[in-house]
Design an enzyme around this catalytic site. Sequence first.
Site, PDB file in Angstrom:
ATOM      1  N   VAL A 219       0.910  -1.143   0.000  1.00  0.00           N
ATOM      2  CA  VAL A 219       0.000   0.000   0.000  1.00  0.00           C
ATOM      3  C   VAL A 219       0.955   1.199   0.000  1.00  0.00           C
ATOM      4  O   VAL A 219       1.501   1.558   1.031  1.00  0.00           O
ATOM      5  CB  VAL A 219      -0.939  -0.003   1.223  1.00  0.00           C
ATOM      6  CG1 VAL A 219      -1.805   1.250   1.231  1.00  0.00           C
ATOM      7  CG2 VAL A 219      -1.811  -1.255   1.220  1.00  0.00           C
ATOM      8  N   PRO A 220       1.205   1.770  -1.194  1.00  0.00           N
ATOM      9  CA  PRO A 220       2.386   2.612  -1.415  1.00  0.00           C
ATOM     10  C   PRO A 220       2.337   4.021  -0.827  1.00  0.00           C
ATOM     11  O   PRO A 220       2.328   5.026  -1.541  1.00  0.00           O
ATOM     12  CB  PRO A 220       2.479   2.652  -2.942  1.00  0.00           C
ATOM     13  CG  PRO A 220       1.063   2.537  -3.398  1.00  0.00           C
ATOM     14  CD  PRO A 220       0.401   1.614  -2.405  1.00  0.00           C
ATOM     15  N   CYS A 221       2.394   4.093   0.494  1.00  0.00           N
ATOM     16  CA  CYS A 221       2.420   5.395   1.161  1.00  0.00           C
ATOM     17  C   CYS A 221       3.715   6.160   0.855  1.00  0.00           C
ATOM     18  O   CYS A 221       3.758   7.376   0.993  1.00  0.00           O
ATOM     19  CB  CYS A 221       2.217   5.243   2.663  1.00  0.00           C
ATOM     20  SG  CYS A 221       3.320   4.071   3.452  1.00  0.00           S
ATOM     21  N   HIS A 222       4.738   5.441   0.393  1.00  0.00           N
ATOM     22  CA  HIS A 222       5.995   6.113   0.025  1.00  0.00           C
ATOM     23  C   HIS A 222       5.824   7.003  -1.207  1.00  0.00           C
ATOM     24  O   HIS A 222       6.648   7.869  -1.451  1.00  0.00           O
ATOM     25  CB  HIS A 222       7.113   5.085  -0.210  1.00  0.00           C
ATOM     26  CG  HIS A 222       6.845   4.132  -1.327  1.00  0.00           C
ATOM     27  ND1 HIS A 222       6.045   3.018  -1.164  1.00  0.00           N
ATOM     28  CD2 HIS A 222       7.260   4.121  -2.614  1.00  0.00           C
ATOM     29  CE1 HIS A 222       5.991   2.354  -2.305  1.00  0.00           C
ATOM     30  NE2 HIS A 222       6.711   3.005  -3.211  1.00  0.00           N
TER      31      HIS A 222
END
Length: 167
Positions: free
Chosen positions: A133-136
């Site tokens: 879950v690409p919070c980056h």
Amino acid sequence: MWNIMEQLFYRYIDSPVGKLKLVASDTALVAILWENENPKRIQLANLTQAFQHPVLLQTKLQLEEYFLGKRQYFEISLDLQGTPFQRQVWTALQTIPYGKTCSYKQIAQMVGREKAMRAVGAANGKNPISIIVPCHRVIGAAGTLVGFAGGIDKKQKLLALESSFTI
């Protein structure tokens, strides 16, 4: 949140961004935690180490492919536990394309709460399944790298990795 009586399973893997702790229920991935994780950020109970757990093995394989630039999309069952707003933000994060970034304001607009940038930031910070879950991929309005549970250096590495494999 997770039922404190529910059994969760974990294993560690080495990665280009450090040691990661993968956590799963019987049927889905629950968390990917950082080596120097703040224990208060994501609270999990009843963890049992499991090297051969099918969800953990699948996650390990797909993360290895991701780090080699051979995977841009993950195909793993996720169990995202949070408030309705947090889950809405985490769903929006999953729409950010590989190798691209969005601002907190753009995510706030995606979830229909244009002025809720700080709330989006707080939800982003509570994302239990980093990388997948690409919070980056969420950055500050001025294009700056801000706020990341794994550390700004890890965020920078993940974004650099994705941009090096993007056509």
